[in-house]
Motif scaffolding. Structure first.
Motif, PDB file in Angstrom:
ATOM      1  N   LYS A 134      -9.398  12.118  10.734  1.00 44.46           N
ATOM      2  CA  LYS A 134     -10.324  11.248  10.302  1.00 44.46           C
ATOM      3  C   LYS A 134     -11.255  11.871   9.336  1.00 44.46           C
ATOM      4  N   SER A 135     -11.484  13.263   9.013  1.00 40.98           N
ATOM      5  CA  SER A 135     -12.418  13.635   8.155  1.00 40.98           C
ATOM      6  C   SER A 135     -12.000  13.566   6.748  1.00 40.98           C
ATOM      7  N   VAL A 136     -10.637  13.336   6.584  1.00 42.73           N
ATOM      8  CA  VAL A 136     -10.287  13.615   5.168  1.00 42.73           C
ATOM      9  C   VAL A 136     -10.481  12.323   4.279  1.00 42.73           C
ATOM     10  N   PRO A 137     -11.126  12.047   3.319  1.00 44.25           N
ATOM     11  CA  PRO A 137     -11.631  10.847   2.491  1.00 44.25           C
ATOM     12  C   PRO A 137     -10.330  10.351   2.018  1.00 44.25           C
ATOM     13  N   ASN A 138     -10.436   8.920   2.186  1.00 46.63           N
ATOM     14  CA  ASN A 138      -9.406   7.865   1.792  1.00 46.63           C
ATOM     15  C   ASN A 138      -8.022   8.021   2.162  1.00 46.63           C
ATOM     16  N   VAL A 139      -8.118   8.707   3.507  1.00 47.07           N
ATOM     17  CA  VAL A 139      -6.758   8.693   4.205  1.00 47.07           C
ATOM     18  C   VAL A 139      -6.154   7.398   4.667  1.00 47.07           C
ATOM     19  N   GLY A 140      -6.839   6.320   4.794  1.00 43.52           N
ATOM     20  CA  GLY A 140      -6.305   4.871   5.122  1.00 43.52           C
ATOM     21  C   GLY A 140      -6.003   4.728   6.405  1.00 43.52           C
ATOM     22  N   LEU A 141      -6.805   5.307   7.737  1.00 41.65           N
ATOM     23  CA  LEU A 141      -6.404   5.335   9.035  1.00 41.65           C
ATOM     24  C   LEU A 141      -7.145   3.605   9.382  1.00 41.65           C
ATOM     25  N   VAL A 142      -6.202   3.170  10.426  1.00 40.83           N
ATOM     26  CA  VAL A 142      -6.803   1.804  10.698  1.00 40.83           C
ATOM     27  C   VAL A 142      -6.768   1.876  12.256  1.00 40.83           C
ATOM     28  N   THR A 172      -0.187  -8.978   3.650  1.00 45.32           N
ATOM     29  CA  THR A 172      -1.725  -9.098   3.648  1.00 45.32           C
ATOM     30  C   THR A 172      -2.393  -7.944   2.946  1.00 45.32           C
ATOM     31  N   GLY A 173      -1.898  -7.401   1.998  1.00 48.14           N
ATOM     32  CA  GLY A 173      -2.653  -6.580   1.144  1.00 48.14           C
ATOM     33  C   GLY A 173      -3.018  -5.234   1.784  1.00 48.14           C
ATOM     34  N   GLN A 174      -2.584  -5.075   2.831  1.00 45.60           N
ATOM     35  CA  GLN A 174      -2.883  -3.725   3.737  1.00 45.60           C
ATOM     36  C   GLN A 174      -2.456  -2.430   3.170  1.00 45.60           C
ATOM     37  N   PRO A 175      -2.814  -1.444   2.341  1.00 40.61           N
ATOM     38  CA  PRO A 175      -2.501  -0.234   1.897  1.00 40.61           C
ATOM     39  C   PRO A 175      -1.920   0.527   3.107  1.00 40.61           C
ATOM     40  N   GLY A 176      -0.785   1.395   2.891  1.00 35.13           N
ATOM     41  CA  GLY A 176      -0.510   2.346   3.635  1.00 35.13           C
ATOM     42  C   GLY A 176      -0.956   3.411   3.777  1.00 35.13           C
ATOM     43  N   SER A 177      -1.262   4.403   4.657  1.00 30.85           N
ATOM     44  CA  SER A 177      -2.122   5.589   5.068  1.00 30.85           C
ATOM     45  C   SER A 177      -1.457   6.798   4.297  1.00 30.85           C
ATOM     46  N   LEU A 178      -2.196   7.736   3.861  1.00 32.81           N
ATOM     47  CA  LEU A 178      -1.816   8.953   3.467  1.00 32.81           C
ATOM     48  C   LEU A 178      -1.676   9.894   4.585  1.00 32.81           C
ATOM     49  N   ILE A 179      -0.693  11.012   4.584  1.00 37.01           N
ATOM     50  CA  ILE A 179      -0.665  11.981   5.114  1.00 37.01           C
ATOM     51  C   ILE A 179      -0.871  13.217   4.500  1.00 37.01           C
ATOM     52  N   PRO A 180      -1.981  14.000   4.733  1.00 36.04           N
ATOM     53  CA  PRO A 180      -2.427  15.090   3.854  1.00 36.04           C
ATOM     54  C   PRO A 180      -1.567  16.189   4.424  1.00 36.04           C
TER      55      PRO A 180
END
Length: 340
Positions: free
Chosen positions: A5-13, A24-32
């Protein structure tokens, strides 16, 4: 361990990873990398605790490690049976109770051969001439051909009295010193073996009539045997009690099979106000993208799915545990109610 949750721009929903949705235009999340390494280290720590050598080509090692850890902290079936057998042996008896529920007729079933050991209370007296307030019951005088109405009514109505003891045993394992631990005062009831010597013939100045003993109303043995024969299930149980001491979980143990017969407590009743009545927090509206069931319990639900233009395109219903996120590709509206 948690989502990054603390990683910037990780894209969690809603606090979790999501796939890219071009509709829908929903971007996929990153996995750091730091999160992926953390998850791997968590699993490796479990393998290490179970002394399992990591192998990247094997996909069942976490299950194997958990099984090893659990097996190292549990008793086997044989070990458990041995411990239970030692517990019963410490008291020298298999079972204890009251014959026909009478507090004057306690008994033990011995571990040695399963023999019945009749008992007697230690607070009885033995001199008729010197006794004050002499009893008015037949049982007190040893008369065998008649029963009093009061005595037999007590036997018929006090069968449940066999549940008034929570423990029975022998003080320091001495067979000459039996005891009951009762739920009622005084709690500890010292007993005596029924075969101790008390001869009726040794009493002085014994009366020769029922009136001399102060006995007023009697039933014959034949009449009372008829009443006893009519008792439903009088001989069909070997014991009765409460499961784990819970007074809302009474039981009988059947004579024929030894099975436990669960009973219902008399206080377990329902009214129109309490039976199957929805209460606050157990009937809820579902909405969101995606909707989430309230935490706790088990829920039945129904929902309809809408696209971005507000047009319904599907939905579903089912049963799921509290806290479950219900899948949807856009927005859902519905309701849920707690069923357990």
């Amino acid at each position: 361990m948690d989502f990054p949750k603390s990683v910037p721009n990780v894209g969690l929903v809603n606090g979790q990873f999501v796939d890219e949705n071009t509709g829908t235009g929903q971007p996929g999340s990153l996995i750091p990398a730091v999160w992926g390494n953390a998850v791997t280290n968590e699993i490796l720590n479990v393998l290490s605790a179970a002394q399992v050598v990591p192998d990247e080509l094997k996909h069942n090692q976490l299950s194997e490690a958990i099984s090893r850890i659990v097996a190292g902290n549990a008793y086997s079936k044989d070990e458990t049976n041995e411990l239970l057998g030692q517990r019963v042996a410490s008291d020298g008896i298999l079972a204890a109770g009251l014959i026909n529920g009478s507090l004057q007729q306690p008994y033990f079933r011995s571990l040695a051969g399963g023999a019945i050991v009749p008992l007697a209370r230690t607070d009885h007296s033995h001199s008729f001439a010197d006794i004050k307030n002499k009893p008015t019951t037949l049982g007190g005088y040893g008369i065998q051909d008649v029963y009093t109405a009061t005595y037999m009514d007590g036997l018929l109505n006090e069968k449940v009295g066999s549940n008034t003891i929570t423990r029975a045993g022998l003080v320091d394992g001495d067979k000459q010193r039996p005891y009951f631990l009762s739920t009622a005062a005084p709690g500890l009831v010292l007993l005596a073996l029924a075969d101790h010597s008390h001869s009726f013939a040794d009493l002085k100045n014994k009366p020769t009539t029922l009136g001399g003993y102060g006995i007023q109303d009697v039933y014959t043995a034949t009449y009372m045997d008829g009443l006893l024969a009519q008792r439903v299930g009088a001989d069909s149980i070997t014991g009765a009690g409460f499961i784990n001491g819970n007074q809302r979980a009474p039981y009988f143990r059947a004579t024929a099979s030894g099975d436990i017969v669960r009973l219902a407590a008399s206080a377990d009743t329902h009214t129109m106000d309490s039976f199957m009545k929805p209460v606050s927090g157990q009937w809820v509206l579902l909405n969101g993208s995606p909707p989430v069931l309230p935490p706790g319990g088990t829920w039945a639900y129904f929902k309809t799915d809408f696209n971005q233009n507000g047009t319904p395109y599907g939905g579903n219903a089912g049963v799921a545990a509290g806290g479950t996120t219900l899948s949807t590709s856009s927005y859902s509206l519905g309701f849920a109610w707690r069923i357990q």
